[in-house]
Design a protein around this motif. Structure first.
Motif, PDB file in Angstrom:
ATOM      1  N   PRO A 149       0.726  -1.681   0.103  1.00 52.08           N
ATOM      2  CA  PRO A 149      -0.215   0.007  -0.064  1.00 52.08           C
ATOM      3  C   PRO A 149       0.654   1.343   0.077  1.00 52.08           C
ATOM      4  O   PRO A 149       1.020   2.406  -0.381  1.00 52.08           O
ATOM      5  CB  PRO A 149      -1.016  -0.258   1.369  1.00 52.08           C
ATOM      6  N   ARG A 150       1.334   1.138   0.241  1.00 51.48           N
ATOM      7  CA  ARG A 150       2.767   2.563   0.568  1.00 51.48           C
ATOM      8  C   ARG A 150       3.148   3.318  -0.358  1.00 51.48           C
ATOM      9  O   ARG A 150       3.498   4.326  -0.986  1.00 51.48           O
ATOM     10  CB  ARG A 150       4.219   2.459   1.202  1.00 51.48           C
ATOM     11  N   LEU A 210       0.491  20.552 -11.023  1.00 51.22           N
ATOM     12  CA  LEU A 210      -1.072  20.519 -10.093  1.00 51.22           C
ATOM     13  C   LEU A 210      -0.623  19.990  -9.050  1.00 51.22           C
ATOM     14  O   LEU A 210      -0.889  19.847  -8.277  1.00 51.22           O
ATOM     15  CB  LEU A 210      -1.599  19.666 -11.069  1.00 51.22           C
ATOM     16  N   THR A 211       1.109  19.712  -8.848  1.00 49.97           N
ATOM     17  CA  THR A 211       1.974  19.272  -7.072  1.00 49.97           C
ATOM     18  C   THR A 211       1.398  19.802  -6.281  1.00 49.97           C
ATOM     19  O   THR A 211       1.900  21.204  -6.453  1.00 49.97           O
ATOM     20  CB  THR A 211       3.129  18.858  -7.553  1.00 49.97           C
ATOM     21  N   ALA A 212       0.233  19.485  -5.072  1.00 50.58           N
ATOM     22  CA  ALA A 212      -0.214  20.052  -3.988  1.00 50.58           C
ATOM     23  C   ALA A 212       0.119  20.302  -3.148  1.00 50.58           C
ATOM     24  O   ALA A 212       1.216  18.962  -3.021  1.00 50.58           O
ATOM     25  CB  ALA A 212      -1.628  20.579  -4.831  1.00 50.58           C
ATOM     26  N   CYS A 213       0.124  21.350  -1.835  1.00 50.12           N
ATOM     27  CA  CYS A 213       1.311  20.739  -0.266  1.00 50.12           C
ATOM     28  C   CYS A 213       0.249  19.717   0.180  1.00 50.12           C
ATOM     29  O   CYS A 213       0.403  18.702   0.494  1.00 50.12           O
ATOM     30  CB  CYS A 213       0.494  22.280   0.522  1.00 50.12           C
ATOM     31  N   SER A 214      -1.282  19.460   0.076  1.00 46.57           N
ATOM     32  CA  SER A 214      -1.862  18.393  -0.253  1.00 46.57           C
ATOM     33  C   SER A 214      -1.797  17.339  -0.798  1.00 46.57           C
ATOM     34  O   SER A 214      -1.835  15.986   0.532  1.00 46.57           O
ATOM     35  CB  SER A 214      -3.884  18.551  -0.478  1.00 46.57           C
ATOM     36  N   HIS A 215      -0.785  16.868  -1.941  1.00 43.87           N
ATOM     37  CA  HIS A 215      -0.261  15.767  -1.527  1.00 43.87           C
ATOM     38  C   HIS A 215       1.318  15.399  -1.011  1.00 43.87           C
ATOM     39  O   HIS A 215       0.728  13.968  -0.909  1.00 43.87           O
ATOM     40  CB  HIS A 215       0.188  15.802  -3.737  1.00 43.87           C
ATOM     41  N   ILE A 216       1.357  16.203  -0.311  1.00 41.27           N
ATOM     42  CA  ILE A 216       2.705  15.499   0.572  1.00 41.27           C
ATOM     43  C   ILE A 216       1.772  16.176   1.884  1.00 41.27           C
ATOM     44  O   ILE A 216       2.279  14.566   1.863  1.00 41.27           O
ATOM     45  CB  ILE A 216       3.283  17.281   0.561  1.00 41.27           C
ATOM     46  N   GLN A 217       1.019  16.027   2.218  1.00 39.29           N
ATOM     47  CA  GLN A 217      -0.539  15.984   3.206  1.00 39.29           C
ATOM     48  C   GLN A 217      -0.674  14.817   3.160  1.00 39.29           C
ATOM     49  O   GLN A 217      -0.601  14.102   4.577  1.00 39.29           O
ATOM     50  CB  GLN A 217      -0.764  17.356   3.409  1.00 39.29           C
ATOM     51  N   THR A 218      -0.891  13.909   2.168  1.00 38.76           N
ATOM     52  CA  THR A 218      -1.427  12.713   2.361  1.00 38.76           C
ATOM     53  C   THR A 218      -0.835  11.835   2.792  1.00 38.76           C
ATOM     54  O   THR A 218      -0.712  10.667   3.232  1.00 38.76           O
ATOM     55  CB  THR A 218      -2.290  12.634   1.081  1.00 38.76           C
ATOM     56  N   LEU A 219       0.602  11.606   1.637  1.00 41.99           N
ATOM     57  CA  LEU A 219       1.713  11.175   2.337  1.00 41.99           C
ATOM     58  C   LEU A 219       2.259  10.454   3.250  1.00 41.99           C
ATOM     59  O   LEU A 219       2.674   9.876   3.859  1.00 41.99           O
ATOM     60  CB  LEU A 219       2.751  11.092   0.866  1.00 41.99           C
ATOM     61  N   LEU A 220       2.317  11.935   4.191  1.00 41.22           N
ATOM     62  CA  LEU A 220       2.910  12.072   5.440  1.00 41.22           C
ATOM     63  C   LEU A 220       2.284  11.879   6.305  1.00 41.22           C
ATOM     64  O   LEU A 220       2.707  11.234   7.213  1.00 41.22           O
ATOM     65  CB  LEU A 220       3.186  13.788   5.301  1.00 41.22           C
ATOM     66  N   LYS A 221       0.670  11.271   6.528  1.00 40.44           N
ATOM     67  CA  LYS A 221      -0.264  11.535   7.195  1.00 40.44           C
ATOM     68  C   LYS A 221      -1.297  10.514   7.031  1.00 40.44           C
ATOM     69  O   LYS A 221      -2.724  10.544   7.033  1.00 40.44           O
ATOM     70  CB  LYS A 221      -1.013  12.675   7.749  1.00 40.44           C
ATOM     71  N   ALA A 222      -0.503   9.442   6.119  1.00 43.31           N
ATOM     72  CA  ALA A 222      -1.522   8.431   5.576  1.00 43.31           C
ATOM     73  C   ALA A 222      -1.705   7.675   6.887  1.00 43.31           C
ATOM     74  O   ALA A 222      -1.549   5.894   6.218  1.00 43.31           O
ATOM     75  CB  ALA A 222      -0.686   7.915   4.831  1.00 43.31           C
ATOM     76  N   GLY A 223      -1.110   6.957   8.095  1.00 46.94           N
ATOM     77  CA  GLY A 223      -1.306   6.179   8.944  1.00 46.94           C
ATOM     78  C   GLY A 223      -0.281   5.463   9.183  1.00 46.94           C
ATOM     79  O   GLY A 223       0.806   5.953   9.427  1.00 46.94           O
ATOM     80  N   GLU A 224      -0.806   4.146   9.191  1.00 50.04           N
ATOM     81  CA  GLU A 224       0.245   2.517   9.570  1.00 50.04           C
ATOM     82  C   GLU A 224       0.788   2.876   8.022  1.00 50.04           C
ATOM     83  O   GLU A 224       1.742   2.076   8.078  1.00 50.04           O
ATOM     84  CB  GLU A 224      -0.345   2.000   9.539  1.00 50.04           C
ATOM     85  N   CYS A 247       2.041   6.038   6.553  1.00 51.74           N
ATOM     86  CA  CYS A 247       2.857   6.992   6.167  1.00 51.74           C
ATOM     87  C   CYS A 247       4.366   6.731   5.145  1.00 51.74           C
ATOM     88  O   CYS A 247       4.724   6.018   5.873  1.00 51.74           O
ATOM     89  CB  CYS A 247       2.502   8.257   6.998  1.00 51.74           C
ATOM     90  N   TRP A 248       4.282   7.495   5.153  1.00 52.89           N
ATOM     91  CA  TRP A 248       6.320   8.447   4.491  1.00 52.89           C
ATOM     92  C   TRP A 248       6.658   8.746   5.333  1.00 52.89           C
ATOM     93  O   TRP A 248       6.227  10.196   5.430  1.00 52.89           O
ATOM     94  CB  TRP A 248       6.475   8.587   3.202  1.00 52.89           C
ATOM     95  N   SER A 249       7.912   8.408   5.642  1.00 56.55           N
ATOM     96  CA  SER A 249       8.906  10.366   6.538  1.00 56.55           C
ATOM     97  C   SER A 249       9.709  10.672   5.236  1.00 56.55           C
ATOM     98  O   SER A 249       8.905  10.607   4.260  1.00 56.55           O
ATOM     99  CB  SER A 249       9.950   9.701   6.999  1.00 56.55           C
ATOM    100  N   LEU A 250       9.982  11.877   5.478  1.00 55.09           N
ATOM    101  CA  LEU A 250       9.694  13.327   4.541  1.00 55.09           C
ATOM    102  C   LEU A 250      10.874  12.868   3.650  1.00 55.09           C
ATOM    103  O   LEU A 250      11.111  12.741   2.499  1.00 55.09           O
ATOM    104  CB  LEU A 250       9.926  14.608   5.699  1.00 55.09           C
ATOM    105  N   ALA A 251      11.892  12.642   4.566  1.00 58.11           N
ATOM    106  CA  ALA A 251      13.714  11.872   4.277  1.00 58.11           C
ATOM    107  C   ALA A 251      13.231  11.548   2.889  1.00 58.11           C
ATOM    108  O   ALA A 251      13.344  10.541   1.738  1.00 58.11           O
ATOM    109  CB  ALA A 251      14.507  11.575   4.863  1.00 58.11           C
ATOM    110  N   GLU A 252      12.394   9.796   2.901  1.00 59.59           N
ATOM    111  CA  GLU A 252      11.601   8.818   1.838  1.00 59.59           C
ATOM    112  C   GLU A 252      10.910   9.252   1.454  1.00 59.59           C
ATOM    113  O   GLU A 252      11.600   8.764  -0.189  1.00 59.59           O
ATOM    114  CB  GLU A 252      11.111   8.109   3.181  1.00 59.59           C
ATOM    115  N   LEU A 253      10.565  10.540   1.251  1.00 64.40           N
ATOM    116  CA  LEU A 253       9.378  11.040   0.205  1.00 64.40           C
ATOM    117  C   LEU A 253      10.280  11.988  -0.595  1.00 64.40           C
ATOM    118  O   LEU A 253      10.425  11.705  -1.559  1.00 64.40           O
ATOM    119  CB  LEU A 253       8.289  12.045   0.753  1.00 64.40           C
TER     120      LEU A 253
END
Length: 445
Positions: free
Chosen positions: A127-128, A145-159, A161-167
């Motif tokens: 899933p990640r 179209l790349t937006a802050c919301s896309h980053i937020q979704t990836l970093l706050k996806a529960g179990e 989620c991605w770390s900022l360094a991974e992303l």
């Protein structure tokens, strides 16, 4: 006595000599040796020279920079495991139906221990990784179209989620592979050139010459040398290394020939070989969702809806470089070296024409330079060349049916390659700017 250093950059640059002749820079023996060294290093590390390196070999100083960056993001230390990196590369290449890169990274994915079941489809991946699908398609086709919301979704996806360094590493791989698709398709690299060769016992080579260039301490002693050796004569260093590499290549070739002969005699294949052969003919569409999502013209009527990225507000030099280098150590320097290398390549094209190519690609991707007169684009770029540039940058999978413009058809192969390198690097920087701007917005909110 064979003398070898553990600093590839020193070895390569020490062999580069240039002379001026009739106002043009021409390659001399030192430069040709540099090409030979780079090609042989690719042979040693991969067991074969990939078609991309062959195309770029006419510009050795750029090829060096490209290989260092690619090796760093795919093989060196980083937050993402190796199978993840190659799978992300597969996802990126699939968006443009780039068979060559999908095949190449599928094989490398298996070799670094990736689960072959993931290659059945994107749905089979964890899933990640599937969470990256949306930002993958946006960066590939409509990066504005790349937006802050896309980053937020990836970093706050529960179990998941991605770390900022991974992303950040994932975004760099996506942008690198998207732009490389443009080069591969622009140069018409044939997927038949993907060669799958192995080291003994079906393992990856224990050492790549690019490890030394990137500071890897696990360098065989036979390739290491104390610092005092660096003052030796360049001619001796060059000739010794050439002999050493040729011996490695000859030995590697003999081992491969022996294994091939044994295979023909037994008519048997290992499970891994069967998997790789299956993957060679994998359909890239299995890694794509929303196949109708593609490039749309970034026109003035959209500027009310989507913010134009003005370079004075967010640039690579003032903003992107420092952010990416802070979140993903040293990658900023490597990427910056690529941008500088392609800008300073010796060419028959004038600096004004090269700037027109760069700024035109950024223009069609929604990036504006307030200090640039865009009338120069129409003055310096012929209509067929503009069509070619836009197609390679925005529709690389459609370039198979696009005729090469006459201005490039008549040019030397190195000049055609140079144009494609400009397209690739301009596109890479554009995607990075949009992604890093979105990350910056996330971090300050």
């Amino acid at each position: 006595m064979i003398i070898c250093t553990n600093k590839m950059e020193y070895r390569l640059r020490s062999q580069c000599q240039r002379v001026q002749k009739q106002g043009l820079q021409v390659m001399v023996n030192g430069e040709k040796d540099r090409v030979s060294l780079l090609v042989m290093k690719a042979l040693v590390s991969r067991g074969s020279v990939d078609a991309v390196s062959q195309q770029m070999a006419t510009h050795p100083q750029y090829l060096e920079s490209f290989l260092r960056t690619q090796h760093y993001i795919l093989h060196m230390d980083g937050p993402l495991p190796l199978p993840y990196r190659h799978y992300i590369a597969i996802m990126a290449a699939a968006r443009h139906h780039c068979d060559y890169l999908v095949y190449l990274h599928s094989a490398q994915f298996l070799r670094v221990g990736g689960d072959h079941l993931w290659l059945q489809s994107l749905e089979a991946a964890p899933p990640r990784l599937r969470l990256l699908d949306h930002i993958n398609k946006v960066l590939a086709h409509q990066p504005w179209l790349t937006a802050c919301s896309h980053i937020q979704t990836l970093l706050k996806a529960g179990e998941q989620c991605w770390s900022l360094a991974e992303l950040v590493q994932a975004v760099v791989i996506l942008a690198h592979c998207h732009s490389l698709c443009s080069f591969v398709c622009g140069c018409d690299v044939n997927p038949d050139f993907v060669l799958f060769s192995k080291s003994p016992n079906d393992t990856l080579p224990a050492f790549s010459p690019y490890d030394a260039a990137n500071g890897n301490t696990n360098v065989p002693q036979s390739l290491a040398a104390p610092s005092e050796h660096r003052t030796r004569r360049r001619s001796l260093e060059s000739s010794c290394e050439m002999v050493f590499l040729r011996e490695r290549i000859q030995k590697s070739q003999e081992e491969r020939d022996k294994r091939e002969e044994q295979f023909l005699q037994t008519h048997q294949q290992t499970d891994t070989e069967e998997e790789e052969e299956m993957i060679c003919f994998a359909d890239p569409s299995r890694f794509i969702t929303d196949p109708d999502f593609c490039y749309q013209e970034f026109s003035r009527r959209e500027e009310d809806r989507f913010q134009v990225l003005r370079i004075q507000d967010y640039s690579w030099e003032d903003h992107g470089f420092s952010l990416v280098n802070r979140l993903y150590s040293d990658i900023g320097h490597l990427l910056d070296d690529r941008f500088r290398s392609v800008a300073t390549l010796p060419s028959l094209h004038s600096p004004d024409l090269k700037r027109a190519v760069w700024n035109y690609i950024h223009f069609v991707l929604g990036i504006r330079y307030d200090d640039y007169d865009y009338g120069e684009v129409n003055q310096l770029l012929e209509p067929d060349l503009k069509l070619y540039i836009k197609a390679v940058a925005c529709f690389p999978d459609a370039t198979k049916t696009l005729m090469c413009p006459l201005s490039l058809t008549a040019a030397k192969s190195s000049e055609r390659t140079h144009i494609n390198l400009l397209i690739m690097e301009a596109r890479l920087q554009a995607e990075l700017l949009y992604a890093l701007r979105a990350i910056t917005q996330y971090m300050i909110t």
